[in-house]
Design a protein around this motif. Structure first.
Motif, PDB file in Angstrom:
ATOM      1  N   LYS A   3      42.860  23.073 -18.633  1.00  0.00           N
ATOM      2  CA  LYS A   3      42.170  23.139 -19.912  1.00  0.00           C
ATOM      3  C   LYS A   3      42.652  24.294 -20.770  1.00  0.00           C
ATOM      4  N   ARG A   4      43.371  25.209 -20.204  1.00  0.00           N
ATOM      5  CA  ARG A   4      43.845  26.361 -20.956  1.00  0.00           C
ATOM      6  C   ARG A   4      45.333  26.586 -20.712  1.00  0.00           C
ATOM      7  N   ALA A   5      45.923  27.353 -21.599  1.00  0.00           N
ATOM      8  CA  ALA A   5      47.329  27.711 -21.414  1.00  0.00           C
ATOM      9  C   ALA A   5      47.424  28.635 -20.209  1.00  0.00           C
ATOM     10  N   PRO A   6      48.511  28.565 -19.458  1.00  0.00           N
ATOM     11  CA  PRO A   6      48.658  29.433 -18.282  1.00  0.00           C
ATOM     12  C   PRO A   6      48.821  30.892 -18.697  1.00  0.00           C
ATOM     13  N   ARG A   7      47.717  31.599 -18.779  1.00  0.00           N
ATOM     14  CA  ARG A   7      47.708  32.989 -19.260  1.00  0.00           C
ATOM     15  C   ARG A   7      48.544  33.894 -18.340  1.00  0.00           C
ATOM     16  N   SER A   8      48.528  33.649 -17.036  1.00  0.00           N
ATOM     17  CA  SER A   8      49.307  34.484 -16.118  1.00  0.00           C
ATOM     18  C   SER A   8      50.803  34.341 -16.391  1.00  0.00           C
ATOM     19  N   LYS A   9      51.232  33.135 -16.724  1.00  0.00           N
ATOM     20  CA  LYS A   9      52.645  32.909 -17.055  1.00  0.00           C
ATOM     21  C   LYS A   9      53.024  33.667 -18.321  1.00  0.00           C
ATOM     22  N   VAL A  30      47.146  27.460 -28.768  1.00  0.00           N
ATOM     23  CA  VAL A  30      47.854  26.427 -28.001  1.00  0.00           C
ATOM     24  C   VAL A  30      47.003  25.166 -27.931  1.00  0.00           C
ATOM     25  N   GLU A  31      45.708  25.325 -27.640  1.00  0.00           N
ATOM     26  CA  GLU A  31      44.823  24.175 -27.572  1.00  0.00           C
ATOM     27  C   GLU A  31      44.714  23.475 -28.915  1.00  0.00           C
ATOM     28  N   LEU A  32      44.652  24.247 -29.991  1.00  0.00           N
ATOM     29  CA  LEU A  32      44.571  23.668 -31.328  1.00  0.00           C
ATOM     30  C   LEU A  32      45.830  22.872 -31.651  1.00  0.00           C
ATOM     31  N   GLY A  33      46.985  23.405 -31.288  1.00  0.00           N
ATOM     32  CA  GLY A  33      48.235  22.689 -31.519  1.00  0.00           C
ATOM     33  C   GLY A  33      48.286  21.373 -30.773  1.00  0.00           C
ATOM     34  N   VAL A  34      47.823  21.372 -29.535  1.00  0.00           N
ATOM     35  CA  VAL A  34      47.801  20.138 -28.738  1.00  0.00           C
ATOM     36  C   VAL A  34      46.837  19.129 -29.342  1.00  0.00           C
ATOM     37  N   LEU A  35      45.668  19.602 -29.765  1.00  0.00           N
ATOM     38  CA  LEU A  35      44.691  18.692 -30.361  1.00  0.00           C
ATOM     39  C   LEU A  35      45.192  18.093 -31.669  1.00  0.00           C
ATOM     40  N   LYS A  71      59.835  13.301 -32.740  1.00  0.00           N
ATOM     41  CA  LYS A  71      61.029  13.589 -33.517  1.00  0.00           C
ATOM     42  C   LYS A  71      60.664  14.372 -34.785  1.00  0.00           C
ATOM     43  N   ARG A  72      59.558  13.975 -35.404  1.00  0.00           N
ATOM     44  CA  ARG A  72      59.091  14.672 -36.614  1.00  0.00           C
ATOM     45  C   ARG A  72      58.593  16.089 -36.278  1.00  0.00           C
ATOM     46  N   ALA A  73      58.007  16.269 -35.092  1.00  0.00           N
ATOM     47  CA  ALA A  73      57.498  17.576 -34.698  1.00  0.00           C
ATOM     48  C   ALA A  73      58.632  18.576 -34.430  1.00  0.00           C
TER      49      ALA A  73
END
Length: 75
Positions: A3-9, A30-35, A71-73
């Motif tokens: 559910k979250r970006a891998p903060r440790s990475k 990151v979550e906003l971009g995915v949504l 492709k557009r992204a």
């Protein structure tokens, strides 16, 4: 599903390279971009299904639209 970006990475990258900074709202961004990506993908798939005169979105609609959206992204 994660559910979250891998903060440790992100933190390990930050320690290795001193010029990279991870802000406090990086997870939310990151979550906003995915949504936003998923929302645009759903809209395009809905339009494709409407063009095909079907009421439901099928896998073939999503697959056809995903190539175009990705492709557009990329730019």
């Amino acid at each position: 599903m994660v559910k979250r970006a891998p903060r440790s990475k992100l933190k390990s990258l930050m320690k290795k390279k001193s010029h990279i900074r991870v802000g406090t709202a990086a997870d939310a961004m990151v979550e906003l971009g995915v949504l936003l990506f998923l929302h645009s993908l759903a809209e395009e798939a809905r339009a494709r299904a409407f063009e095909g005169k079907t009421a439901t979105i099928k896998a073939q609609h999503v697959a056809a639209v995903a190539k175009k959206v990705l492709k557009r992204a990329r730019g």
